[in-house]
Each structure stands twice: as C-alpha cells, then as structure tokens.
Design an enzyme around this catalytic site. Structure first.
Site, PDB file in Angstrom:
ATOM      1  N   SER A   1     -49.159  43.375  45.597  1.00  0.00           N
ATOM      2  CA  SER A   1     -49.460  43.659  44.187  1.00  0.00           C
ATOM      3  C   SER A   1     -48.305  44.341  43.466  1.00  0.00           C
ATOM      4  CB  SER A   1     -50.682  44.570  44.097  1.00  0.00           C
ATOM      5  OG  SER A   1     -51.751  44.030  44.804  1.00  0.00           O
TER       6      SER A   1
ATOM      7  N   GLU B   1     -64.249  38.020  41.782  1.00  0.00           N
ATOM      8  CA  GLU B   1     -64.110  36.815  40.944  1.00  0.00           C
ATOM      9  C   GLU B   1     -63.156  35.808  41.598  1.00  0.00           C
ATOM     10  OE1 GLU B   1     -63.911  39.918  39.909  1.00  0.00           O
ATOM     11  OE2 GLU B   1     -65.543  40.112  38.468  1.00  0.00           O
TER      12      GLU B   1
ATOM     13  N   GLY C   1     -46.907  44.775  50.740  1.00  0.00           N
ATOM     14  CA  GLY C   1     -46.367  44.859  49.393  1.00  0.00           C
ATOM     15  C   GLY C   1     -46.569  43.550  48.652  1.00  0.00           C
TER      16      GLY C   1
ATOM     17  N   GLU D   1     -56.783  38.643  56.688  1.00  0.00           N
ATOM     18  CA  GLU D   1     -57.289  39.871  56.082  1.00  0.00           C
ATOM     19  C   GLU D   1     -58.767  39.771  55.729  1.00  0.00           C
ATOM     20  OE1 GLU D   1     -55.002  41.440  52.813  1.00  0.00           O
ATOM     21  OE2 GLU D   1     -56.495  42.962  52.380  1.00  0.00           O
TER      22      GLU D   1
HETATM   23  C1  LIG Z   1     -58.346  50.424  47.833  1.00  0.00           C
HETATM   24  C2  LIG Z   1     -57.321  49.378  47.474  1.00  0.00           C
HETATM   25  C3  LIG Z   1     -56.281  49.137  48.335  1.00  0.00           C
HETATM   26  C4  LIG Z   1     -55.304  48.188  48.001  1.00  0.00           C
HETATM   27  N1  LIG Z   1     -54.264  48.002  48.882  1.00  0.00           N
HETATM   28  C5  LIG Z   1     -53.308  47.108  48.577  1.00  0.00           C
HETATM   29  C6  LIG Z   1     -52.184  46.943  49.439  1.00  0.00           C
HETATM   30  O1  LIG Z   1     -52.084  47.588  50.487  1.00  0.00           O
HETATM   31  N2  LIG Z   1     -51.223  46.074  49.082  1.00  0.00           N
HETATM   32  C7  LIG Z   1     -51.298  45.333  47.939  1.00  0.00           C
HETATM   33  O2  LIG Z   1     -50.397  44.541  47.704  1.00  0.00           O
HETATM   34  N3  LIG Z   1     -52.345  45.471  47.084  1.00  0.00           N
HETATM   35  C8  LIG Z   1     -53.338  46.342  47.371  1.00  0.00           C
HETATM   36  N4  LIG Z   1     -54.406  46.509  46.516  1.00  0.00           N
HETATM   37  C9  LIG Z   1     -54.396  45.782  45.234  1.00  0.00           C
HETATM   38  C10 LIG Z   1     -55.447  44.701  45.141  1.00  0.00           C
HETATM   39  O3  LIG Z   1     -55.147  43.635  46.000  1.00  0.00           O
HETATM   40  C11 LIG Z   1     -55.478  44.303  43.665  1.00  0.00           C
HETATM   41  O4  LIG Z   1     -56.014  45.408  42.954  1.00  0.00           O
HETATM   42  C12 LIG Z   1     -56.348  43.095  43.407  1.00  0.00           C
HETATM   43  O5  LIG Z   1     -55.746  41.958  43.958  1.00  0.00           O
HETATM   44  C13 LIG Z   1     -56.623  42.886  41.907  1.00  0.00           C
HETATM   45  O6  LIG Z   1     -55.442  42.860  41.172  1.00  0.00           O
HETATM   46  P1  LIG Z   1     -55.258  43.754  39.847  1.00  0.00           P
HETATM   47  O7  LIG Z   1     -55.637  45.158  40.203  1.00  0.00           O
HETATM   48  O8  LIG Z   1     -53.899  43.484  39.308  1.00  0.00           O
HETATM   49  O9  LIG Z   1     -56.372  43.249  38.848  1.00  0.00           O
HETATM   50  P2  LIG Z   1     -56.293  41.959  37.907  1.00  0.00           P
HETATM   51  O10 LIG Z   1     -55.770  40.810  38.686  1.00  0.00           O
HETATM   52  O11 LIG Z   1     -55.634  42.330  36.636  1.00  0.00           O
HETATM   53  O12 LIG Z   1     -57.838  41.708  37.668  1.00  0.00           O
HETATM   54  C14 LIG Z   1     -58.627  42.459  36.727  1.00  0.00           C
HETATM   55  C15 LIG Z   1     -60.017  41.800  36.670  1.00  0.00           C
HETATM   56  O13 LIG Z   1     -59.910  40.453  36.174  1.00  0.00           O
HETATM   57  C16 LIG Z   1     -60.467  39.531  37.121  1.00  0.00           C
HETATM   58  N5  LIG Z   1     -59.675  38.302  37.158  1.00  0.00           N
HETATM   59  C17 LIG Z   1     -58.329  38.199  37.308  1.00  0.00           C
HETATM   60  N6  LIG Z   1     -57.943  36.893  37.339  1.00  0.00           N
HETATM   61  C18 LIG Z   1     -59.094  36.173  37.238  1.00  0.00           C
HETATM   62  C19 LIG Z   1     -59.386  34.780  37.234  1.00  0.00           C
HETATM   63  N7  LIG Z   1     -58.411  33.864  37.361  1.00  0.00           N
HETATM   64  N8  LIG Z   1     -60.677  34.398  37.131  1.00  0.00           N
HETATM   65  C20 LIG Z   1     -61.678  35.310  37.013  1.00  0.00           C
HETATM   66  N9  LIG Z   1     -61.466  36.647  36.993  1.00  0.00           N
HETATM   67  C21 LIG Z   1     -60.207  37.059  37.122  1.00  0.00           C
HETATM   68  C22 LIG Z   1     -60.389  40.250  38.450  1.00  0.00           C
HETATM   69  O14 LIG Z   1     -61.304  39.751  39.380  1.00  0.00           O
HETATM   70  C23 LIG Z   1     -60.695  41.683  38.054  1.00  0.00           C
HETATM   71  O15 LIG Z   1     -62.057  41.889  37.943  1.00  0.00           O
HETATM   72  C24 LIG Z   1     -55.391  47.454  46.787  1.00  0.00           C
HETATM   73  C25 LIG Z   1     -56.453  47.692  45.928  1.00  0.00           C
HETATM   74  C26 LIG Z   1     -57.415  48.654  46.244  1.00  0.00           C
HETATM   75  C27 LIG Z   1     -58.535  48.885  45.280  1.00  0.00           C
END
Ligand SMILES: Cc1cc2nc3c(=O)[nH]c(=O)nc-3n(C[C@H](O)[C@H](O)[C@H](O)COP(=O)(O)OP(=O)(O)OC[C@H]3O[C@@H](n4cnc5c(N)ncnc54)[C@H](O)[C@@H]3O)c2cc1C
Length: 384
Positions: free
Chosen positions: A132, A371, A130, A249
């Site tokens: 995100s 990224e 947990g 991880e």
């Molecule tokens: C199949 C799958 C399983 C997952 N399982 C889990 C889980 O079990 N537990 C959990 O906690 N999370 C989980 N996640 C969540 C995952 O870790 C997040 O989706 C990921 O960390 C990106 O966060 P976000 O979706 O909020 O995107 P954002 O952080 O909003 O990013 C959107 C875009 O902006 C870019 N970006 C953001 N900040 C920056 C920066 N500083 N510089 C350059 N680019 C940037 C990102 O790279 C991305 O392309 C899962 C995701 C997927 C797809």
C-alpha cells in the site's frame, strides 16, 4: 461453486502436531491475561517465534534443504489454529512464515532461498509487506514508489509506503515498486524488491491506531541504494507475483479466529455466572455453529491448496464471511453483558472486549477490503 467446499478431515499425522505445540504454548502463552492474549497477531514476541522455530513449527511447508519441515497445508492449518486459539503473540514471524517465505521459495534465486529461508524457519528474521501507498491501496497497480536501475548494478529507490504492519520491528520489507514505465501503465513495469530496513535512506515512522498501539507504520525511501540481488523474481513481473502472494495471505484459517480469545472468555463468564440464561446460551450456540461452518469452509480451502490448486475465489469467500463473523463478536458480547448491568465482569474480560471493539473494523480491511473480495467473487461466479 459450492461443490468446491467439500467436507474434509485433518490427517491424523497433522492432528498429532497439536499436543506438543499445546505444551510449548501452555508454558509461554496460556497463563497470560486474556486482554494480552486477545492481541494475538498484533502481539510481537521474538522469543516465542524463535522457540517455535527451534521446535520445528515455522516453515512447515518449506523443503528440508532450506530448514523447513516438508509438510503440507494441513500441518500449517493445525499450527495456525492452535496458536490463534490460545492468543499466542505471532506477529514477529507471521508474515515471513505465511507469505514472504513462499514468495522467495517460488520466485527467488537459489542464493536468496539459501540466505533467507533457513533464518525464517529458525524464527530469526522478520518481514513486512510494502504494497500500500498513499493513493494506492485497493488500486495497487497504481503504485508510484520507483526503483531506477543504477550504473554498475543495483537500484536507487524513492517513494513511500503506508500501513506497513510492523516495519518498525522487522528486518526486511518485500516491496512492490515501479521499475519501468509510469503509473498509467498499470500492471506493466512493476517489480518486487527485498529491502533491508537498516539501509541508509529508509525512514520508518509508526502510526498509532485506535487502540493506542502502533501496529503499522509509514516508510519513506530517499535515494536508497539497493544491490542487484534485491530484485526478487523477474523484473516487470511484480503484478503476477503479488497476485500469487495475496492468495497465500487470504487462504489461511486466521480470518475467522481474530476474536476467539474474547469469545472463549465470554463463554467462560456465562458458564460461571448465569449458566441458565437462555438468550446468552442461544447466542453462544449461534456463534459456535457459525464458527464450525466457517472452520469447515476454511479446511475445504486448505484441502484445495494441499492438492496444489489455487482456490482464489473460495479463499475470498471465506475471508469475506469470516471477517464479518469475527467482527460481529465484540458488539454481540457487549450487548449480552449490557443486559446484566449489575453483574460483575472480570476487568480482563472488559479490557479484551474494549480492545476487540476498537480493532475489529480493521479485520475486513487488512489483506484486501470486503468490496474488493466481493468483486473477485462476483467475477468468479461470472457476474461481472
Ligand atoms: C490493520 C491493517 C494492516 C495493514 N497492513 C498492511 C501491510 O502490512 N502492508 C500493506 O501493504 N498494506 C497494509 N494494509 C493496507 C490495506 O491493505 C489497505 O488499507 C487496503 O488494501 C485498502 O486500501 P486503502 O486503505 O487505500 O483504501 P481504498 O482503496 O482507498 O478504499 C476505500 C474504500 O473504497 C472501497 N473501494 C476501493 N476500490 C473499490 C472498487 N473498485 N470497488 C468497490 N469499492 C472499492 C474499498 O473497499 C474501501 O471501502 C493494512 C491495513 C490495515 C487496516
């Protein structure tokens, strides 16, 4: 930095793990259709996880006193590689075995170790992560889910997590939450809590993804009362703990094998139907060569782990290049099959291709986006 990727061979005692494991998974997995096996770390099969636990393939690196095998990172590399290559449904135990057990071993109390670790090693209990939240993915330090200490001990938890893989099937979540201060305090005031997902006030809602399956979930906490021993590690030290956890991880061989069942099935297809097709042979050769190089890099990272180091930058590099590789496979195979529109293709191969095409975009998101990894690599190279 390329000096840190030195060629390593797997020790013979770890290679020896392959044969008996192959026998176990041949019986339970290898006979399943390709499109089912293509799901691999999206496949949840508690029976298989228990069978792997009973045969000693889980908790490989944990001490024997907690039910582990006291082996090294190479043993885990071999077992992960065997399971993923055949497309074993590993989702049930995967996160507990890879991350949660290490976290509990390093930061948990003795009572927590004795309680959770033997059950993880037997493949009986499953964990989810947990981290995100809506608005806190890459910017994890901004989490807002909050646990307030309550009179008489314990915590009252309120907030929401999202994208939590398999919370609807799992027993426990290890959550990153704020226990003091405000979101603007960033790395200060964050802690990790172990949450029994059956506790009143916890609601888990599956999210349907592109493939039509529900792999991940959103999880809501409404005045959830947690006991004092829900805290794992030190209060306020959650950020350092999470950073260590993410290194476990990102460093495994799993970041190069997500499309491997599809690749194998396609190679079998061209071998059977057009063994002299030069364009297809060149593509098969290219992908195999890329895989061999990535495997060598992943093994070099494993060697560093086996030596007690924390190769964060190298692991990020392997994850970034590795997920790019496994993401490219479905489109390349689709192009190849499309060049021969009159040639019949087994429906199982078509279904595996459809699944991999739909799921592949997630490879470079889960576990940290491309990224973010490139930011870590750039910092490691002194570029930012
Ligand atoms: C199949 C799958 C399983 C997952 N399982 C889990 C889980 O079990 N537990 C959990 O906690 N999370 C989980 N996640 C969540 C995952 O870790 C997040 O989706 C990921 O960390 C990106 O966060 P976000 O979706 O909020 O995107 P954002 O952080 O909003 O990013 C959107 C875009 O902006 C870019 N970006 C953001 N900040 C920056 C920066 N500083 N510089 C350059 N680019 C940037 C990102 O790279 C991305 O392309 C899962 C995701 C997927 C797809």
């Amino acid at each position: 930095m390329f000096d840190s990727f030195t060629l390593r061979a797997l020790p013979p005692e770890d290679e020896a793990l392959r044969e008996p494991l192959r026998a176990l998974i041949a019986e339970r997995v290898a006979a399943q259709p390709i499109d089912r096996r293509a799901r691999s770390w999206m496949g949840f099969d508690a029976d298989l996880s228990r069978a792997l636990g009973a045969a000693g393939y889980l908790g490989l690196t944990l001490p024997k006193r907690y039910g582990g095998q006291e082996r090294g990172a190479y043993a885990r590399f071999v077992v992960s590689e065997e399971l993923l290559s055949v497309g074993a449904p590993v989702a049930a135990h995967w996160i507990a075995d890879r991350q949660s057990a290490q976290l509990i071993l390093h930061f948990g109390t003795e009572a927590q170790r004795q309680d959770y670790l033997p059950r993880i090693c037997r493949g009986e209990i499953y964990f989810c992560i947990g981290m995100s939240e809506p608005g806190s993915g890459s910017d994890l330090a901004s989490v807002r889910t909050r646990a307030e200490p309550v009179e008489g001990g314990g915590w009252r938890l309120n907030g929401q997590k999202i994208w939590t893989t398999f919370a609807h099937h799992d027993d426990y979540m290890i959550a990153l939450v704020r226990t003091s201060g405000i979101s603007a305090d960033r790395h200060q005031g964050l802690s990790q809590l172990i949450i029994d997902l059956k506790t009143p006030g916890v609601t888990v809602r599956p999210i349907v993804d592109l493939t039509g399956d529900a792999h991940f979930t959103e999880v809501f906490f409404e005045d959830v009362h947690l006991p004092p021993d829900a805290l794992i590690g030190e209060e306020g030290a959650g950020w350092a703990q999470v950073t260590a956890e993410l290194a476990f991880e990102r460093s495994g061989p799993e970041r190069i094998y997500s499309s491997i069942v599809l690749l194998d099935a396609w190679i079998a297809h061209i071998r059977a139907h057009r063994p002299d097709d030069e364009a297809s042979l060149a593509l098969a050769g290219r992908l195999t060569a890329e895989l061999a190089v990535l495997r060598a890099m992943s093994l070099a990272v494993t060697a560093r782990l086996a030596e007690g180091e924390s190769p964060v930058i190298e692991a990020s590099l392997v994850k970034d290049i590795g997920t790019g590789f496994e993401q490219s496979i479905p489109a390349l195979i689709a192009d190849d099959l499309g060049r021969h529109p009159d040639q019949p293709v087994a429906p199982e191969l078509v279904r595996a291709l459809a699944f991999a095409t739909q799921i592949a975009p997630s490879y470079s998101l889960r576990g940290g986006t491309r990224e973010i990894l490139r930011g870590i690599i750039a910092r490691g190279l002194g570029l930012r």
